[in-house]
Write a protein that holds these residues in place. Sequence first.
Motif, mmCIF file in Angstrom:
data_model
loop_
_atom_site.group_PDB
_atom_site.id
_atom_site.type_symbol
_atom_site.label_atom_id
_atom_site.label_comp_id
_atom_site.label_asym_id
_atom_site.label_seq_id
_atom_site.Cartn_x
_atom_site.Cartn_y
_atom_site.Cartn_z
ATOM 1 N N THR A 93 3.016 -0.152 -15.031
ATOM 2 C CA THR A 93 2.564 -0.222 -13.483
ATOM 3 C C THR A 93 1.470 -1.232 -13.026
ATOM 4 O O THR A 93 1.490 -1.840 -12.179
ATOM 5 N N PRO A 127 10.839 -2.795 -12.029
ATOM 6 C CA PRO A 127 11.906 -2.920 -11.100
ATOM 7 C C PRO A 127 11.811 -2.314 -9.913
ATOM 8 O O PRO A 127 12.401 -2.916 -8.654
ATOM 9 N N GLU A 128 11.145 -1.152 -9.675
ATOM 10 C CA GLU A 128 11.139 -0.372 -8.568
ATOM 11 C C GLU A 128 9.826 -0.883 -7.582
ATOM 12 O O GLU A 128 9.742 -0.001 -6.617
ATOM 13 N N ASN A 129 9.232 -1.822 -7.990
ATOM 14 C CA ASN A 129 8.029 -2.388 -7.229
ATOM 15 C C ASN A 129 8.588 -3.036 -6.000
ATOM 16 O O ASN A 129 8.759 -3.975 -6.109
ATOM 17 N N GLU A 130 8.586 -2.269 -4.936
ATOM 18 C CA GLU A 130 9.375 -2.706 -3.651
ATOM 19 C C GLU A 130 8.392 -3.817 -3.041
ATOM 20 O O GLU A 130 8.925 -4.909 -2.655
ATOM 21 N N ARG A 133 9.490 -6.916 -5.025
ATOM 22 C CA ARG A 133 10.781 -7.365 -4.585
ATOM 23 C C ARG A 133 10.629 -8.250 -3.139
ATOM 24 O O ARG A 133 11.290 -9.161 -2.933
#
Length: 282
Positions: A93, A127-130, A133
Amino acid sequence: MSLTIRIILVSFLTMLSDWSSVGKKNAAIRSASRSYAKAEYKASIENHLKLVNEFELTTSDVNFNLALSYHYADSLDLAQRTYQSLYSSPDKTIASFSFNQDGTILAGQKKYEEALDAFKWSLIHMPENESARYNYELLSRWLQQNPEQKDQPKEQEQEQNEEEKNEEQQQQDQQQQNQEKKDGEGEEETEEDEASESQKKEDKSGEKTQEEKESEEASDIESDLSDREKRMEQLREKLKEMNISPEQASQILDAMNAAELRFIQQNKKKPTKRPSKNLPEW
């Protein structure tokens, strides 16, 4: 005092020292967290550096908060270095957010391709780091619409290199001009030296002419003396005819000889032309 009591006392003192050290560290952690939460970023930098340097607290959380404090205090170079030190953090993270934050700085520096890579690596780590993205998709679409911006950093570097080359060339030209100017001064000095030598030759020539004049004057004096001797010989003959004693004749001749010599010398020293009014009479 028994050995057991001594051990207990030493252990108790050690615990007190540890408690004191832990208390100071906890107080420093609270101060760092408080200053960051209040957006007092300069104070936050000082407090987090105190945790790193004095208490050797170099966890990923502490360094990430330090990097954010640098970032929001506009110390971008220090922020980038701190973010990049967290790229390999075991905390995925922290690594992902460090890539994302560094990408925003790179985009602000117009290093768009490097920023796009940073956002991509942020998504690879998390990958879930908005936020990463969103940044990646936004910058990617913008570069598709503005393809000329991809090579902008390279073009800027080329322009900067060309400017540096031009400045160097100007400096070289200026140095060459200064050198040519110095050489020109040297040539002028050489011409002056030649003129000086020529003047000296003329002066020497003038001196020789003066010597020749003096030689001519000496010849004139010798000629006058020869004529004078002839006249003196004639005068002796006349004195003999006048029955004057040799002693009286000698005195008369000596007196006339001295007077005539003075007359000849004075006439030779007098100028043939009248001196100018503007010049001294020497």
